[in-house]
Design a protein around this motif. Structure first.
Motif, PDB file in Angstrom:
ATOM      1  N   PHE A   1      -1.162 -12.803   9.897  1.00  0.00           N
ATOM      2  CA  PHE A   1      -1.369 -11.308   9.792  1.00  0.00           C
ATOM      3  C   PHE A   1      -1.636 -10.861   8.353  1.00  0.00           C
ATOM      4  N   HIS A   2      -3.035 -11.173   8.105  1.00  0.00           N
ATOM      5  CA  HIS A   2      -3.703 -10.876   6.825  1.00  0.00           C
ATOM      6  C   HIS A   2      -4.871  -9.748   6.978  1.00  0.00           C
ATOM      7  N   GLY A   3      -5.197  -9.108   5.656  1.00  0.00           N
ATOM      8  CA  GLY A   3      -6.349  -8.426   5.651  1.00  0.00           C
ATOM      9  C   GLY A   3      -5.794  -6.783   5.693  1.00  0.00           C
ATOM     10  N   PRO A   4      -6.941  -5.941   6.129  1.00  0.00           N
ATOM     11  CA  PRO A   4      -6.443  -4.963   6.359  1.00  0.00           C
ATOM     12  C   PRO A   4      -6.196  -4.068   7.706  1.00  0.00           C
ATOM     13  N   SER A   5      -5.363  -5.075   8.380  1.00  0.00           N
ATOM     14  CA  SER A   5      -4.943  -4.604   9.770  1.00  0.00           C
ATOM     15  C   SER A   5      -3.948  -3.480   9.550  1.00  0.00           C
ATOM     16  N   LYS A   6      -3.059  -3.431   8.609  1.00  0.00           N
ATOM     17  CA  LYS A   6      -2.015  -2.468   8.750  1.00  0.00           C
ATOM     18  C   LYS A   6      -2.470  -1.228   8.228  1.00  0.00           C
ATOM     19  N   PRO A   7      -3.201  -0.931   7.183  1.00  0.00           N
ATOM     20  CA  PRO A   7      -3.784   0.290   6.801  1.00  0.00           C
ATOM     21  C   PRO A   7      -4.646   0.988   8.065  1.00  0.00           C
ATOM     22  N   GLN A   8      -5.539   0.046   8.766  1.00  0.00           N
ATOM     23  CA  GLN A   8      -6.268   0.484   9.909  1.00  0.00           C
ATOM     24  C   GLN A   8      -5.621   0.874  10.836  1.00  0.00           C
ATOM     25  N   ALA A   9      -4.586   0.395  11.126  1.00  0.00           N
ATOM     26  CA  ALA A   9      -3.713   0.893  12.259  1.00  0.00           C
ATOM     27  C   ALA A   9      -2.946   2.070  11.963  1.00  0.00           C
ATOM     28  N   GLU A  10      -2.583   2.176  10.682  1.00  0.00           N
ATOM     29  CA  GLU A  10      -1.961   3.494  10.169  1.00  0.00           C
ATOM     30  C   GLU A  10      -2.973   4.652  10.417  1.00  0.00           C
ATOM     31  N   GLU A  11      -4.345   4.342   9.819  1.00  0.00           N
ATOM     32  CA  GLU A  11      -5.376   5.459   9.947  1.00  0.00           C
ATOM     33  C   GLU A  11      -5.418   5.774  11.444  1.00  0.00           C
ATOM     34  N   MET A  12      -5.289   4.805  12.323  1.00  0.00           N
ATOM     35  CA  MET A  12      -5.580   5.128  13.972  1.00  0.00           C
ATOM     36  C   MET A  12      -4.341   6.011  14.505  1.00  0.00           C
TER      37      MET A  12
ATOM     38  N   SER B   1       7.815   8.902  12.711  1.00  0.00           N
ATOM     39  CA  SER B   1       7.576   7.343  11.925  1.00  0.00           C
ATOM     40  C   SER B   1       6.930   6.457  12.496  1.00  0.00           C
ATOM     41  N   ASP B   2       6.162   5.436  11.708  1.00  0.00           N
ATOM     42  CA  ASP B   2       5.550   4.410  12.349  1.00  0.00           C
ATOM     43  C   ASP B   2       6.037   3.062  11.457  1.00  0.00           C
ATOM     44  N   MET B   3       6.118   2.265  12.131  1.00  0.00           N
ATOM     45  CA  MET B   3       6.523   0.589  11.310  1.00  0.00           C
ATOM     46  C   MET B   3       5.543  -0.002  12.068  1.00  0.00           C
ATOM     47  N   ILE B   4       4.648  -0.925  11.260  1.00  0.00           N
ATOM     48  CA  ILE B   4       3.640  -1.563  11.715  1.00  0.00           C
ATOM     49  C   ILE B   4       3.676  -3.072  11.079  1.00  0.00           C
ATOM     50  N   GLY B   5       3.770  -3.998  11.948  1.00  0.00           N
ATOM     51  CA  GLY B   5       3.254  -5.428  11.709  1.00  0.00           C
ATOM     52  C   GLY B   5       4.769  -6.344  11.745  1.00  0.00           C
ATOM     53  N   PHE B   6       5.477  -5.766  10.564  1.00  0.00           N
ATOM     54  CA  PHE B   6       6.685  -6.546  10.440  1.00  0.00           C
ATOM     55  C   PHE B   6       7.577  -5.859   9.279  1.00  0.00           C
ATOM     56  N   PRO B   7       8.834  -6.209   9.335  1.00  0.00           N
ATOM     57  CA  PRO B   7       9.601  -5.399   8.158  1.00  0.00           C
ATOM     58  C   PRO B   7       9.339  -6.182   6.945  1.00  0.00           C
TER      59      PRO B   7
ATOM     60  N   GLN C   1      -3.672  -7.977  17.614  1.00  0.00           N
ATOM     61  CA  GLN C   1      -4.706  -8.861  17.641  1.00  0.00           C
ATOM     62  C   GLN C   1      -5.473  -8.859  18.915  1.00  0.00           C
ATOM     63  N   ILE C   2      -6.665  -9.441  18.703  1.00  0.00           N
ATOM     64  CA  ILE C   2      -7.690  -9.330  19.946  1.00  0.00           C
ATOM     65  C   ILE C   2      -7.176  -9.751  21.152  1.00  0.00           C
ATOM     66  N   PRO C   3      -7.308  -9.066  22.386  1.00  0.00           N
ATOM     67  CA  PRO C   3      -8.103  -7.921  22.707  1.00  0.00           C
ATOM     68  C   PRO C   3      -7.605  -6.565  22.366  1.00  0.00           C
ATOM     69  N   PHE C   4      -6.220  -6.399  21.833  1.00  0.00           N
ATOM     70  CA  PHE C   4      -5.769  -5.212  21.719  1.00  0.00           C
ATOM     71  C   PHE C   4      -6.382  -4.408  20.329  1.00  0.00           C
ATOM     72  N   TYR C   5      -6.527  -5.477  19.298  1.00  0.00           N
ATOM     73  CA  TYR C   5      -7.035  -5.003  18.202  1.00  0.00           C
ATOM     74  C   TYR C   5      -7.704  -6.183  17.160  1.00  0.00           C
ATOM     75  N   ASP C   6      -8.757  -5.685  16.615  1.00  0.00           N
ATOM     76  CA  ASP C   6      -9.473  -6.712  15.677  1.00  0.00           C
ATOM     77  C   ASP C   6     -10.235  -5.749  14.906  1.00  0.00           C
ATOM     78  N   GLY C   7     -10.164  -5.826  13.384  1.00  0.00           N
ATOM     79  CA  GLY C   7     -10.887  -4.738  12.740  1.00  0.00           C
ATOM     80  C   GLY C   7     -12.308  -5.116  12.583  1.00  0.00           C
ATOM     81  N   ARG C   8     -12.914  -6.055  13.225  1.00  0.00           N
ATOM     82  CA  ARG C   8     -14.154  -6.565  13.164  1.00  0.00           C
ATOM     83  C   ARG C   8     -14.898  -6.036  14.375  1.00  0.00           C
ATOM     84  N   ASN C   9     -14.082  -5.437  15.390  1.00  0.00           N
ATOM     85  CA  ASN C   9     -14.674  -5.133  16.713  1.00  0.00           C
ATOM     86  C   ASN C   9     -15.308  -3.496  16.470  1.00  0.00           C
ATOM     87  N   PRO C  10     -16.076  -3.058  17.497  1.00  0.00           N
ATOM     88  CA  PRO C  10     -16.363  -1.582  17.538  1.00  0.00           C
ATOM     89  C   PRO C  10     -14.969  -0.799  17.630  1.00  0.00           C
ATOM     90  N   ARG C  11     -15.065   0.468  16.969  1.00  0.00           N
ATOM     91  CA  ARG C  11     -13.803   1.040  17.280  1.00  0.00           C
ATOM     92  C   ARG C  11     -13.415   1.481  18.765  1.00  0.00           C
TER      93      ARG C  11
END
Length: 790
Positions: free
Chosen positions: A476-487, A521-527, A604-614
């Motif tokens: 669980f690296h990179g911008p996954s959390k902020p992109q999920a929060e944006e969505m 409220s939302d919690m994403i990824g892990f505590p 994670q893919i196929p549910f989510y991958d920041g490199r896929n089209p939105r």
């Protein structure tokens, strides 16, 4: 989301040691049907290097697009012809190349996008009209290419990701240098896993001895000649031993949980329980469930014989236990009749509980439990009961069986069977194999996953947040959390805007609903605490795990889960506490916290991958996010206000209008059939409302995103618009297959509809889908009558 679900997690805590001990949640997936793991799946990660696209000339870009598209077509068609002849999706080359930057930038050519496009193409069945059956159109290829693996009863995208996650955890655990790991909790996870793998064959050498010792401690068993004396049978003592000593089930469920009407406080919660087969109908409809009842009796008899019993005698005695459980089934209230939280909730003192349900000395029972955490319960302390009718009738059933020695003997056999059934999976292979015939009858598959997969799952159930820490650091690296929060914020905005368009809501209720949506409220990824070794170790400080003591480790984990739960009484509610471990491929909403949670396991893919089209991400994880958000306003979630308290905050006229619209959803899904059986639209009402509302919110949020996007990418080799890709992505995360038995169980037990109708039901109610795929009014996917709540 109701108390049935809360305490089903409690049962998991007792029977599978999971740490989900009091969360009142609605999940997106049917986790109770994932009964086993059996195949090996390689986890593939896709990395995108530094882009050199911007340095290319217009001509080079055009040529690269054409070459990449042609190569993709070759790859896709080769895969399709070799794996599934007869399915001939037709990926298309861009029709023209006008040397416009917009044209080139609209196509995603990363390795991730090429992989996603290939997978989509392989799943689609172009022989099906999307306006006739969109699920078949989107999923027939996937179903053909992904037969149910041996040993499993259901196979889906969720299952495939779960297997990938398990492989990641296995590699981490087995490569761990235990002496160099800073966290003691993670060390305990490795010790627990090794004990489960049993390289020294300690489990096999012990056989049934560890369980036989426990049976002697709780008073013996006449079936195995282990010291039972009916004249000394003590109903109160054996119930306390099971529930408070070993954290096992029997007759009813109870736990410390959040008070639905005062959600900042913890309270003792009591509900119905005690059945060992999945549904009450398994007992009451003996004709259609004869195969299951016969298999259950055979399973009980085999375990009894392995523990030293005589086969003929054991079968006779276990038949009487099934009769006793049938009496419990008769007084158990069906799940579909337990959806009104306000009607179920009863707050009373311990004294009032003893008057209402005198089969147990309740104050003594609770004090026996809470002495383990140095707390004392008075007769004036409050408890919340969600099954008052059940407890009243249970008192009469217990009184009847206590009248005779035969009845006492049967009840003792029932209680000992709770221990034998729950703890036998932690014994030798013969005990684990005994359950195969029952799994086959219930699920249509014997199970029997590889040992390492079983042990990964069991370790995650036992010490899940220590396992989660390792998993998160690995993947669980990179911008996954902020992109999920944006969505999520985009979905919230779209959902609130739609509230203003609902003419059936009065203005006061609408404003209150907007405030509730804002408060989710939302919690994403892990505590966050799990990545701090000191904080993680606190979570498991009193858990003792030893090498080569798998059975005893399970007992200690059960006790640890019980103690953690009991400690919460009189403590304020921790609104950031997680109810799912980070590796979980699921998501949930908690009404008492007004909170949505998305573990790293599903991001994670196929549910989510920041490199896929939105469009892909919004159609997959975006709909999941919308689903959980909509749970705050389904037939049960709407009863809770923005602070998570159960109260009547809706205008009566609006409530009546809401019920008319939910009746449409109920009737719609009740008319769908699976394997010749109609779905239970009443039982699955909340999930169906969430599916429909989540799809609409996600699509509108995606449209909002496209208005300001610098580029709006599509996939190569697929002849779909951006919006069509959204709907294909949504449908394909639900591609799945299941045995007939699993289908029957889903209808009878699950709050969710079958995957096929989660797709069809939602899409037929959304006019935007029919517009994007040009489905004429009156076609199967565009019926004249549509249902809409949110």
């Amino acid at each position: 989301m109701n108390m049935t679900r809360v305490l089903s997690f409690l049962q998991m805590a007792r029977y599978k040691k999971t740490e989900l001990v009091e969360e009142d949640i609605s999940s997106v997936s049917s986790i109770q049907l994932n009964e086993g793991v059996s195949t090996t799946t390689t986890h593939i990660r896709y990395h995108t290097g530094i882009s050199v696209w911007g340095s290319r000339s217009h001509l080079e870009k055009c040529l690269l697009v054409l070459v990449a598209s042609l190569l993709l077509i070759v790859v896709v068609l080769t895969a399709l012809l070799s794996a599934s002849p007869g399915f001939t999706p037709s990926p298309a080359i861009p029709s023209q190349c006008n040397f416009s930057d917009d044209n080139f930038e609209s196509m995603c050519l990363t390795d991730t996008c090429v992989y996603t496009a290939s997978e989509m193409a392989r799943s689609i069945d172009k022989t099906v009209d999307p306006c006739d059956d969109f699920y078949a159109y989107a999923c027939n290829g996937w179903i053909k290419n992904n037969p149910i693996p041996d040993g499993k009863s259901m196979w889906s995208i969720f299952g495939k990701i779960e297997l990938q996650n398990q492989l990641i955890v296995k590699n981490i655990l087995e490569k761990m240098d235990i002496d160099k790991v800073k966290s003691k909790a993670e060390q305990k996870a490795r010790i627990y896993y090794d004990a489960c793998m049993d390289a020294n064959e300690t489990i096999e050498a012990l056989g049934g001895a560890p369980l036989q010792e426990i049976i002697r401690k709780i008073g013996g068993w006449n079936i195995s000649n282990s010291g039972f004396n009916v004249q000394k049978f003590d109903f109160q003592a054996i119930l306390q031993n099971l529930q408070n000593g070993y954290n096992l089930g029997g007759l009813f469920n109870w736990a410390v949980g959040e008070d639905d009407k005062s959600s900042s406080k913890h309270v003792i919660i009591i509900d119905q329980g005690g059945l060992n087969l999945p549904t009450r109908d398994n007992y009451l409809n003996k004709t259609s469930h004869k195969k299951i009842l016969d298999a259950y009796l055979e399973f009980m008899t085999k375990i009894s014989v392995l523990l030293g019993g005589n086969e003929t005698h054991a079968k006779e005695q276990m038949s009487l236990v099934i009769d006793f459980e049938t009496e419990l089934a008769n007084i158990t209230i069906p799940a579909e009749n337990r959806r009104d939280e306000e009607l179920l909730y009863m707050n009373m003192t311990v004294t009032e509980l003893e008057v209402m349900a005198p089969f147990l000395r309740w104050q003594d029972f609770f004090n026996d439990a809470f002495r383990r955490v140095n707390k004392k319960i008075s007769n004036k302390d409050k408890v919340v009961v969600y099954a008052s009718d059940y407890l009243k009738k249970l008192s009469r059933v217990v009184a009847k069986f206590m009248e005779t020695d035969k009845g006492k003997n049967t009840m003792n056999n029932y209680f000992v069977w709770q221990a034998a059934k729950s703890l036998s999976p932690y014994l030798s292979k013969a005990f684990r194999d005994a359950a195969k015939i029952l799994r086959k009858a219930i699920f249509g598959s014997e199970g029997g996953e590889e040992l390492w997969r079983y042990c990964v799952t069991d370790t995650n159930n036992a010490i899940g947040f220590a396992v989660g820490a390792m998993f998160v650091r690995e993947v669980f690296h990179g911008p996954s959390k902020p992109q999920a929060e944006e969505m999520i914020e985009g979905l919230r905005t779209a959902f609130k805007r739609n509230l203003k368009n609902l003419a059936w809501m009065d203005s006061e209720t609408r404003e209150a609903a907007i405030l509730k949506a804002d408060a989710i409220s939302d919690m994403i990824g892990f505590p966050d605490y799990i990545l701090n070794p000191q904080e993680l170790d606190k979570q498991y400080s009193d858990l003792k795990v030893e090498p080569n003591k798998y059975f005893q480790n399970n007992i200690m984990v059960n006790f640890h889960a019980l103690r953690k739960n009991l400690e919460r009484l009189d403590q304020p509610v921790n609104r950031t506490r997680w109810g799912m471990t980070p590796t979980t491929v699921n998501a949930y909403y908690t009404p008492t916290k007004n909170q949505i949670v998305f573990p790293a396991g599903i991001l994670q893919i196929p549910f989510y991958d920041g490199r896929n089209p939105r469009s892909i991400n919004y159609g997959a994880i975006g709909v999941v996010m919308g689903h959980e958000l909509t749970h705050a306003f389904d037939d049960q979630g709407r009863e809770y206000d923005r602070n998570g308290n159960l109260n009547q905050w809706w205008n009566n006229k609006t409530t009546n209008q809401f019920k008319l619209r939910t009746a449409c959803i109920r009737d719609q899904y009740s008319n769908y059939t699976l394997e010749g059986t109609k779905l239970n639209g009443k039982q699955s009402l909340g999930e169906n409302i969430a599916d429909n509302g989540g799809l609409k919110a996600a699509f509108n949020a995606y449209l909002d995103y496209t208005k300001n996007a610098l580029k709006n990418e599509t996939l190569p080799g697929l002849n779909f618009t951006h919006r069509q890709l959204f709907f294909v992505s949504f449908a394909q995360v639900w591609c799945s297959s299941m045995t007939k038995e699993a289908s029957t169980l889903m209808i009878e037990k699950d709050d969710h509809s079958a995957p096929r109708y989660r797709v069809i039901g939602s899409l037929t109610n959304l006019p935007e889908f029919s517009r994007e795929f040009n489905c004429s009014l009156g076609s199967k996917m565009n019926p004249v009558k549509k249902c809409e709540v949110w």
